[in-house]
Write an enzyme that holds these catalytic residues in place. Sequence first.
Site, PDB file in Angstrom:
ATOM      1  N   GLY B  16      48.030  68.849  78.732  1.00 48.40           N
ATOM      2  CA  GLY B  16      46.626  68.901  79.139  1.00 48.40           C
ATOM      3  C   GLY B  16      46.085  69.890  78.139  1.00 48.40           C
ATOM      4  O   GLY B  16      46.649  70.966  77.987  1.00 48.40           O
ATOM      5  N   THR B  17      45.054  69.573  77.429  1.00 47.17           N
ATOM      6  CA  THR B  17      44.811  70.350  76.237  1.00 47.17           C
ATOM      7  C   THR B  17      43.373  70.274  75.772  1.00 47.17           C
ATOM      8  O   THR B  17      42.581  69.495  76.286  1.00 47.17           O
ATOM      9  CB  THR B  17      45.730  69.807  75.120  1.00 47.17           C
ATOM     10  OG1 THR B  17      45.715  70.687  74.027  1.00 47.17           O
ATOM     11  CG2 THR B  17      45.232  68.472  74.640  1.00 47.17           C
ATOM     12  N   THR B  18      43.062  71.127  74.804  1.00 49.10           N
ATOM     13  CA  THR B  18      41.799  70.993  74.074  1.00 49.10           C
ATOM     14  C   THR B  18      42.113  71.077  72.594  1.00 49.10           C
ATOM     15  O   THR B  18      42.728  72.043  72.144  1.00 49.10           O
ATOM     16  CB  THR B  18      40.836  72.147  74.423  1.00 49.10           C
ATOM     17  OG1 THR B  18      40.733  72.260  75.819  1.00 49.10           O
ATOM     18  CG2 THR B  18      39.472  71.889  73.832  1.00 49.10           C
ATOM     19  N   LYS B  50      50.453  73.296  68.939  1.00 46.77           N
ATOM     20  CA  LYS B  50      50.109  71.879  68.911  1.00 46.77           C
ATOM     21  C   LYS B  50      49.602  71.438  67.550  1.00 46.77           C
ATOM     22  O   LYS B  50      49.200  70.285  67.381  1.00 46.77           O
ATOM     23  CB  LYS B  50      49.028  71.594  69.970  1.00 46.77           C
ATOM     24  CG  LYS B  50      49.470  72.008  71.351  1.00 46.77           C
ATOM     25  CD  LYS B  50      48.383  71.748  72.370  1.00 46.77           C
ATOM     26  CE  LYS B  50      48.682  72.515  73.647  1.00 46.77           C
ATOM     27  NZ  LYS B  50      47.667  72.352  74.673  1.00 46.77           N
TER      28      LYS B  50
END
Lengths: 212, 217
Positions: B16-18, B50
Amino acid sequence: WAPLSSSPHTNSTTIMAVEFDGGVVIGADSRTTTGAYIANRVTDKLTPIHDRIFCCRSGSAADTQAIADAVSYQLGFHSIELDEPPLVQTAANLFKQMCYRYREELMAGIIVAGWDKRRGGQVYTVPMGGMLVRQPVSVGGSGSSYIYGFIDSKYKSGMTKEECLRFTADALALAMERDGSSGGVVRLAAITESGLERSVILGNQLPTFFSA
Amino acid sequence: TMEERPNHQYKGVSTGTTILAVQFNGGVIIASDSRASMGGSYVSSKIINKLIQVHDRIFCCIAGSLADAQAVTKMAKFQLSFHSIQMESPPLVKAAASVLKELCYNNREDLQAGFITAGWDKKKGAQVYTVSMGGMLISQPFTIGGSGSTYIYGYADAKYKPDMSREECLQFTTNALALAIGRDNVSGGVAHLVVITEDGVEHVLIPGDKLPKFHDE
């Protein structure tokens, strides 16, 4: 594909309300959909509940219209008994009581905003589920997700009415650009002690931003 | 379609990321948060990276299943370095994006990973490409992705302008990450930013407590 007529009318939408010193500014898009069809492209989602109290409706159009009708009846009666204009907090609590009691059957996200003599301009949000909380600025509806970042970065306390109107129009325009369920025109209203000013910003007059 | 898939919520570690990548005058900044979560309620890692370097001036960042993304980028890195040796020149950013796209598209039934590729090459300068989960490839001046990106569409549309300076771009990217992390519970940790220009690659790390704060914090 279900037949279009069997889908309920929804105001998947973008609604917003901002407090300022002396009143509130409220705004909404104007799209009502049944499935993929836009049943009404000029909807008015800013509904008067009393002279200086409005609500912004999102979710099921039928549910929110019915709730708003019931609450404006109850509030009108209460105001006559009191012989005084009602408090915004009272209106908000009436919405909450109904939305919480019938939470399983309803699909309604409502923002209550207005002006009263005791606390000035106030914004209360009653999201789905029936919580009630007062916030200086509140957004709701499907389009609201896209503008949380914009709102967080741009909002500052102590804005004037004109700044609030500008801020609301910008935020709604950004949400309408990204959310397929929001669109049409931007309806705005400013509620103060002296009265109510409603305005409309048509599609070609909306603020424009960069589009990637 | 995505709707027909079974619920993969507990499939494994998911980012779950931005993530975002933004072009500026002379380069590109690619950035991400550092949180990995399982099922939205447990943070399995506070500080994963990431941003994967697939070649000297090309980075990509991942969203979706971490396992799928690591497998795909490993394969893409190999294919790109082989391609680069054969061509006797650094690969184009578009080539890197295409390699990822081929892998994502041909295995679209089994994979759940999306990528942003950004970098610099001699032919077109700084570029940003998005490879979506189904395997679509498009080029954009800037792009945002991951679960946290929903909250910053409005901010990014309002604040982006073409031909920013490096400092303006850093500010824009840092603010965007901070705003997304502020609203998305599965994004967080530190902010990783990588600035890629013709001259080189610079990694900037901003710890969570040093991120810009906004009115309600």
